[in-house]
Design a protein around this motif. Sequence first.
Motif, PDB file in Angstrom:
ATOM      1  N   GLU A 190      -4.530 -13.474  -5.198  1.00  0.00           N
ATOM      2  CA  GLU A 190      -3.464 -12.979  -4.313  1.00  0.00           C
ATOM      3  C   GLU A 190      -3.909 -11.659  -3.695  1.00  0.00           C
ATOM      4  O   GLU A 190      -4.317 -10.748  -4.414  1.00  0.00           O
ATOM      5  CB  GLU A 190      -2.174 -12.769  -5.103  1.00  0.00           C
ATOM      6  CG  GLU A 190      -1.023 -12.246  -4.256  1.00  0.00           C
ATOM      7  CD  GLU A 190       0.225 -11.979  -5.084  1.00  0.00           C
ATOM      8  OE1 GLU A 190       1.127 -12.839  -5.091  1.00  0.00           O
ATOM      9  OE2 GLU A 190       0.289 -10.904  -5.734  1.00  0.00           O
ATOM     10  N   VAL A 191      -3.831 -11.578  -2.366  1.00  0.00           N
ATOM     11  CA  VAL A 191      -4.228 -10.352  -1.664  1.00  0.00           C
ATOM     12  C   VAL A 191      -3.051  -9.857  -0.816  1.00  0.00           C
ATOM     13  O   VAL A 191      -2.659 -10.496   0.150  1.00  0.00           O
ATOM     14  CB  VAL A 191      -5.463 -10.581  -0.760  1.00  0.00           C
ATOM     15  CG1 VAL A 191      -5.923  -9.259  -0.151  1.00  0.00           C
ATOM     16  CG2 VAL A 191      -6.602 -11.242  -1.535  1.00  0.00           C
ATOM     17  N   LYS A 192      -2.499  -8.706  -1.208  1.00  0.00           N
ATOM     18  CA  LYS A 192      -1.402  -8.095  -0.444  1.00  0.00           C
ATOM     19  C   LYS A 192      -2.036  -7.259   0.663  1.00  0.00           C
ATOM     20  O   LYS A 192      -2.889  -6.414   0.385  1.00  0.00           O
ATOM     21  CB  LYS A 192      -0.569  -7.222  -1.382  1.00  0.00           C
ATOM     22  CG  LYS A 192       0.698  -6.646  -0.790  1.00  0.00           C
ATOM     23  CD  LYS A 192       1.427  -5.919  -1.910  1.00  0.00           C
ATOM     24  CE  LYS A 192       2.626  -5.172  -1.453  1.00  0.00           C
ATOM     25  NZ  LYS A 192       3.244  -4.404  -2.559  1.00  0.00           N
ATOM     26  N   ILE A 193      -1.656  -7.517   1.916  1.00  0.00           N
ATOM     27  CA  ILE A 193      -2.377  -6.862   3.019  1.00  0.00           C
ATOM     28  C   ILE A 193      -1.636  -5.695   3.659  1.00  0.00           C
ATOM     29  O   ILE A 193      -2.222  -4.883   4.363  1.00  0.00           O
ATOM     30  CB  ILE A 193      -2.760  -7.883   4.113  1.00  0.00           C
ATOM     31  CG1 ILE A 193      -1.508  -8.531   4.734  1.00  0.00           C
ATOM     32  CG2 ILE A 193      -3.694  -8.940   3.553  1.00  0.00           C
ATOM     33  CD1 ILE A 193      -1.769  -9.277   6.028  1.00  0.00           C
ATOM     34  N   THR A 209      -9.903  -6.487   3.656  1.00  0.00           N
ATOM     35  CA  THR A 209      -9.412  -5.404   2.785  1.00  0.00           C
ATOM     36  C   THR A 209     -10.123  -4.068   3.028  1.00  0.00           C
ATOM     37  O   THR A 209      -9.858  -3.087   2.337  1.00  0.00           O
ATOM     38  CB  THR A 209      -9.580  -5.799   1.298  1.00  0.00           C
ATOM     39  OG1 THR A 209     -10.953  -6.114   1.047  1.00  0.00           O
ATOM     40  CG2 THR A 209      -8.710  -7.000   0.948  1.00  0.00           C
ATOM     41  N   SER A 210     -11.005  -4.025   4.025  1.00  0.00           N
ATOM     42  CA  SER A 210     -11.731  -2.781   4.327  1.00  0.00           C
ATOM     43  C   SER A 210     -10.814  -1.761   4.994  1.00  0.00           C
ATOM     44  O   SER A 210      -9.800  -2.116   5.601  1.00  0.00           O
ATOM     45  CB  SER A 210     -12.911  -3.082   5.256  1.00  0.00           C
ATOM     46  OG  SER A 210     -12.449  -3.461   6.548  1.00  0.00           O
ATOM     47  N   GLU A 211     -11.186  -0.503   4.896  1.00  0.00           N
ATOM     48  CA  GLU A 211     -10.424   0.572   5.539  1.00  0.00           C
ATOM     49  C   GLU A 211     -10.433   0.416   7.064  1.00  0.00           C
ATOM     50  O   GLU A 211      -9.449   0.731   7.722  1.00  0.00           O
ATOM     51  CB  GLU A 211     -10.988   1.938   5.149  1.00  0.00           C
ATOM     52  CG  GLU A 211     -10.560   2.414   3.783  1.00  0.00           C
ATOM     53  CD  GLU A 211      -9.054   2.647   3.668  1.00  0.00           C
ATOM     54  OE1 GLU A 211      -8.519   3.520   4.376  1.00  0.00           O
ATOM     55  OE2 GLU A 211      -8.398   1.934   2.877  1.00  0.00           O
ATOM     56  N   PRO A 242       0.161   1.949   0.975  1.00  0.00           N
ATOM     57  CA  PRO A 242      -0.201   3.325   0.606  1.00  0.00           C
ATOM     58  C   PRO A 242      -1.659   3.356   0.115  1.00  0.00           C
ATOM     59  O   PRO A 242      -2.135   2.374  -0.464  1.00  0.00           O
ATOM     60  CB  PRO A 242       0.773   3.652  -0.534  1.00  0.00           C
ATOM     61  CG  PRO A 242       1.902   2.686  -0.370  1.00  0.00           C
ATOM     62  CD  PRO A 242       1.311   1.446   0.218  1.00  0.00           C
ATOM     63  N   PRO A 243      -2.391   4.477   0.333  1.00  0.00           N
ATOM     64  CA  PRO A 243      -3.830   4.536   0.026  1.00  0.00           C
ATOM     65  C   PRO A 243      -4.230   4.075  -1.379  1.00  0.00           C
ATOM     66  O   PRO A 243      -5.173   3.304  -1.529  1.00  0.00           O
ATOM     67  CB  PRO A 243      -4.171   6.012   0.247  1.00  0.00           C
ATOM     68  CG  PRO A 243      -3.169   6.477   1.244  1.00  0.00           C
ATOM     69  CD  PRO A 243      -1.916   5.713   0.963  1.00  0.00           C
ATOM     70  N   ALA A 244      -3.506   4.521  -2.410  1.00  0.00           N
ATOM     71  CA  ALA A 244      -3.874   4.157  -3.789  1.00  0.00           C
ATOM     72  C   ALA A 244      -3.721   2.654  -4.017  1.00  0.00           C
ATOM     73  O   ALA A 244      -4.587   2.015  -4.630  1.00  0.00           O
ATOM     74  CB  ALA A 244      -3.028   4.944  -4.782  1.00  0.00           C
ATOM     75  N   GLU A 245      -2.635   2.107  -3.525  1.00  0.00           N
ATOM     76  CA  GLU A 245      -2.405   0.661  -3.678  1.00  0.00           C
ATOM     77  C   GLU A 245      -3.448  -0.128  -2.888  1.00  0.00           C
ATOM     78  O   GLU A 245      -3.969  -1.148  -3.347  1.00  0.00           O
ATOM     79  CB  GLU A 245      -0.987   0.290  -3.221  1.00  0.00           C
ATOM     80  CG  GLU A 245      -0.641  -1.175  -3.507  1.00  0.00           C
ATOM     81  CD  GLU A 245       0.749  -1.589  -3.040  1.00  0.00           C
ATOM     82  OE1 GLU A 245       1.155  -2.720  -3.362  1.00  0.00           O
ATOM     83  OE2 GLU A 245       1.421  -0.786  -2.337  1.00  0.00           O
ATOM     84  N   ARG A 246      -3.762   0.378  -1.700  1.00  0.00           N
ATOM     85  CA  ARG A 246      -4.754  -0.284  -0.837  1.00  0.00           C
ATOM     86  C   ARG A 246      -6.110  -0.371  -1.547  1.00  0.00           C
ATOM     87  O   ARG A 246      -6.774  -1.405  -1.523  1.00  0.00           O
ATOM     88  CB  ARG A 246      -4.874   0.509   0.460  1.00  0.00           C
ATOM     89  CG  ARG A 246      -5.288  -0.280   1.662  1.00  0.00           C
ATOM     90  CD  ARG A 246      -4.933   0.437   2.935  1.00  0.00           C
ATOM     91  NE  ARG A 246      -5.567   1.716   3.122  1.00  0.00           N
ATOM     92  CZ  ARG A 246      -4.926   2.845   3.436  1.00  0.00           C
ATOM     93  NH1 ARG A 246      -3.627   2.837   3.598  1.00  0.00           N
ATOM     94  NH2 ARG A 246      -5.575   3.970   3.607  1.00  0.00           N
ATOM     95  N   LYS A 247      -6.488   0.714  -2.183  1.00  0.00           N
ATOM     96  CA  LYS A 247      -7.763   0.777  -2.898  1.00  0.00           C
ATOM     97  C   LYS A 247      -7.781  -0.229  -4.056  1.00  0.00           C
ATOM     98  O   LYS A 247      -8.769  -0.930  -4.275  1.00  0.00           O
ATOM     99  CB  LYS A 247      -7.968   2.213  -3.422  1.00  0.00           C
ATOM    100  CG  LYS A 247      -9.366   2.495  -3.928  1.00  0.00           C
ATOM    101  CD  LYS A 247      -9.483   3.963  -4.340  1.00  0.00           C
ATOM    102  CE  LYS A 247     -10.864   4.244  -4.926  1.00  0.00           C
ATOM    103  NZ  LYS A 247     -10.963   5.637  -5.413  1.00  0.00           N
ATOM    104  N   GLN A 248      -6.669  -0.301  -4.789  1.00  0.00           N
ATOM    105  CA  GLN A 248      -6.570  -1.223  -5.929  1.00  0.00           C
ATOM    106  C   GLN A 248      -6.594  -2.678  -5.469  1.00  0.00           C
ATOM    107  O   GLN A 248      -7.284  -3.518  -6.051  1.00  0.00           O
ATOM    108  CB  GLN A 248      -5.286  -0.945  -6.719  1.00  0.00           C
ATOM    109  CG  GLN A 248      -5.170  -1.738  -8.016  1.00  0.00           C
ATOM    110  CD  GLN A 248      -6.276  -1.402  -9.011  1.00  0.00           C
ATOM    111  OE1 GLN A 248      -6.461  -0.250  -9.379  1.00  0.00           O
ATOM    112  NE2 GLN A 248      -7.051  -2.404  -9.434  1.00  0.00           N
ATOM    113  N   VAL A 249      -5.844  -2.969  -4.402  1.00  0.00           N
ATOM    114  CA  VAL A 249      -5.800  -4.328  -3.842  1.00  0.00           C
ATOM    115  C   VAL A 249      -7.206  -4.764  -3.413  1.00  0.00           C
ATOM    116  O   VAL A 249      -7.638  -5.885  -3.705  1.00  0.00           O
ATOM    117  CB  VAL A 249      -4.808  -4.411  -2.655  1.00  0.00           C
ATOM    118  CG1 VAL A 249      -5.032  -5.667  -1.830  1.00  0.00           C
ATOM    119  CG2 VAL A 249      -3.369  -4.376  -3.159  1.00  0.00           C
ATOM    120  N   ALA A 250      -7.915  -3.864  -2.728  1.00  0.00           N
ATOM    121  CA  ALA A 250      -9.273  -4.178  -2.260  1.00  0.00           C
ATOM    122  C   ALA A 250     -10.211  -4.450  -3.441  1.00  0.00           C
ATOM    123  O   ALA A 250     -10.987  -5.414  -3.422  1.00  0.00           O
ATOM    124  CB  ALA A 250      -9.814  -3.036  -1.405  1.00  0.00           C
ATOM    125  N   ALA A 251     -10.096  -3.637  -4.480  1.00  0.00           N
ATOM    126  CA  ALA A 251     -10.951  -3.809  -5.672  1.00  0.00           C
ATOM    127  C   ALA A 251     -10.670  -5.159  -6.341  1.00  0.00           C
ATOM    128  O   ALA A 251     -11.596  -5.906  -6.681  1.00  0.00           O
ATOM    129  CB  ALA A 251     -10.725  -2.667  -6.655  1.00  0.00           C
TER     130      ALA A 251
END
Length: 339
Positions: free
Chosen positions: A99-102, A300-302, A320-329
């Motif tokens: 699952e990828v939240k975008i 999922t890239s910046e 939000p940045p922190a969530e974005r980073k976790q989702v990408a990882a």
Amino acid sequence: MAATCALAGVAHAQSARDYISIVGSSTVYPFSTTVAEHFGKANSKFKTPKVESTGTGGGLKLFCGGVGVQYPDMTNASRKIKSSEVENCAKNGVKEIVEVKIGYDGIVVASSKKTKPMSLTRKDLWLALAKEIPEPGTGKLVANPLKTWKDVNPELPAQKIEVLGPPPTSGTRDAFVELVMDEGCKDFPAIKDLAKSDDKKAKAACGAIREDGAYIEAGENDNLIVNKLVSNLNALGIFGFSFLDENLDKIQGETIDGVPPNFENIASGKYPVSRPLFFYVKKAHVAVIPGMKEYIAEFTSEKAAGNEGYLADKGLIPLPPAERKQVAADANSLKTMTP
């Protein structure tokens, strides 16, 4: 053994399909196609993915059909996958899902720019679009008799209720029911009383949309609704914020509960009708369909999903940045959903 055979089937079929097949949400479609185009241009060794707009429900049905080249590799969704859909996937051998939240999106109620904008509440929208509403005096639920917006609320114009919106297979329809209809009906004593005796019946009454012509199912093509609003000055349309954002020269978003639908209000959570967007990946296909890992990395890239990314230019509200980073990882490591 069965999983090995299924994967062997995918590998055997690889020669028959050398591109990524993506289906699903009409709301996520413009974001997905934009990523697919960037991906196709940047990676000469991979073909541009094929993206189809089938609606969230329709896409998940196709995605969960099975493992193999005849089934999609990914599906876009404007709501979270349901447990019943996860079960259907598992039943057909699709057991590892990523699952990828975008990002986020607002559902807007829009009209032609040539008309005077309306200030609506979720209560107004429920009264206008519900299949049954409480009868004044008795409180008994009756077939919705309201014909104009003035019937709904004396402060609104005496304009025929005519709303173009998504069909039941659409994630936008599911989200609209949850965020607008279910909320708009809450303050009616008749619904409160019904909920005390039969919560299921009350929920059904809140979410049932009228079928007498006031609400027109306009399919999964949101651009079609935009075009119809331009030609029909009486109509309102329901679709994702990105379609409003790309057509601000022709259409406008109605204020809901006193909050206009714009990027800032959706990003801050002030706008009451916003929801997360996703895409789902069939892990069994990743090793054999070329480019899947690279497509996930691109999405999922910046540069795509970040605050200044090209998807924000298309109307996506970034995580939000922190969530974005976790989702990408999690996405790039192909972390699967837990049952």
